[in-house]
Design an enzyme around this catalytic site. Sequence first.
Site, short mmCIF file in Angstrom:
data_model
loop_
_atom_site.label_atom_id
_atom_site.label_comp_id
_atom_site.label_asym_id
_atom_site.label_seq_id
_atom_site.Cartn_x
_atom_site.Cartn_y
_atom_site.Cartn_z
CD GLU A 1 -2.83 4.16 30.72
OE1 GLU A 1 -1.70 3.96 31.15
OE2 GLU A 1 -3.56 5.10 31.13
CE LYS B 1 -8.58 -0.99 30.01
NZ LYS B 1 -8.01 0.21 29.51
CB CYS C 1 -9.56 -1.74 24.47
SG CYS C 1 -7.87 -1.32 24.77
#
Length: 446
Positions: free
Chosen positions: A162, A221, A277
């Site tokens: 994501e 990512k 994150c």
Amino acid sequence: MKINNICCIGAGYVGGPTMAVIAEKCPDINITLVDSNPDKISAWNGDLDNLPVYEPGLKEIVEKVRGKNLFFSNEIEKHINESEMIFIAVNTPTKTKGEGAGMAADLKYVISCAKQIAKSSNSDKIVIEKSTLPVRTAEKIKEILYNDGQEGVNFEILSNPEFLAEGTAIQDLYKSDRVLIGGDETVTGKNAVNELVNIYNRWIPKSKILTTNVWSSELAKLASNAMLAQRISSINSLSALCELTGAKTEELSKAIGMDKRIGTQFLKPSPGFGGSCFQKDILNLVYLCKFYGLDEVAEYWHQVVKINNYQRTRIANLVDKTLNRQSNKKIGVLGWAFKKNTNDSRESSSIYISLNLISKGYKLYIYDPKVSDKKITTDLKDNEHLIKAKHNLENKFVVCRSIDECIKNSDLILVLTEWEEFAKIKTKKKIIDTRNIVENEVYFKL
Ligand code: ADP
């Protein structure tokens, strides 16, 4: 394989907005979000103004598709078995004990999902890692699926990280810079990748859908987040130099950003990055580098996190100095979310700066427009151990109901989140603005 049903495990900040947008764009596919936390599922099924995730535009989509092709359920096994495609969007906190504690990602939730999928599947499934995971996790998931799964049931594992940013999640999903899909380079792997490409292609042009092998996708990512965080730490490290030399950070950011090769984004000084994150992903990257014996590379990336901690300490010290270390003074903290337009406060600098100030003896009056009293209180209580021994949280903070209440009770105002409603604040008291958002004259801005 025609995709009629999708199940997403984990109805949080990633799963919620992502599935809402897929449901809106694919009215012919039934999508069910499942979660092990029953309160979360009831909240998703409840009042639209109190959904578990606040994101601009999310409520409107949920209102439109909930009960039509978007569902929220506690029946995890049933929905896994009924779906052809399963997203794993559970949280992956940093490990607190065992090997890699404080650094490696804790995969216990992902592993328990994999076990549950293995147990509940009577037919072939495409399983998609949505959560950010360390490189080569897909292999581990595959191992569990085939060891614990039923004979003759096939699984394809894809990585589809994501890239949405909280606060702009819906717009990011509508107009992604890119969608990354990693899969095996076998025939069945390629077919599975195509199924997912076809879903995104309903609203994202093919040119923006990038297909890679699984490990490139997993690593991309982590690397994207590390690079973004590095920009924030770079400008924050320079803000310390600006303070001492009289250079203005805003002017510096502008001058640097006008260079096309550098670009303007992520060059705003701040009290340090937060969110679930950045720190986690960098530490993951650091751990990965160490694991492969790349100590210098690990140290390079670790420095990004260290500067972030330094910035938080620097701000707390600046407040202390401004108040001449008179710890009987009261401080108004404006902003608890780690950035505007989200109710997420995970790893928010507000938590760490507030605890630092409490440990110096100050009392805080805290206000945030979207983070609940309860959340602010638990964020502080959960981290009470960071406070030096002779102080504790007792009577050391008040959660306010308005900006005015916060300002009225305080001797100094510390702006930590860039909520637009903080731009207009006006008071004769000293304001320290760590987001350069306040329009009126302030005592200090970063
Ligand atoms: P993120 O920001 O990654 O979306 P959240 O904490 O917001 O993280 O959401 C993750 C969700 O996953 C939580 O609501 C949690 O209850 C759920 N979850 C974790 N493990 C499982 C599991 N094994 N089965 C179902 N749901 C799970």
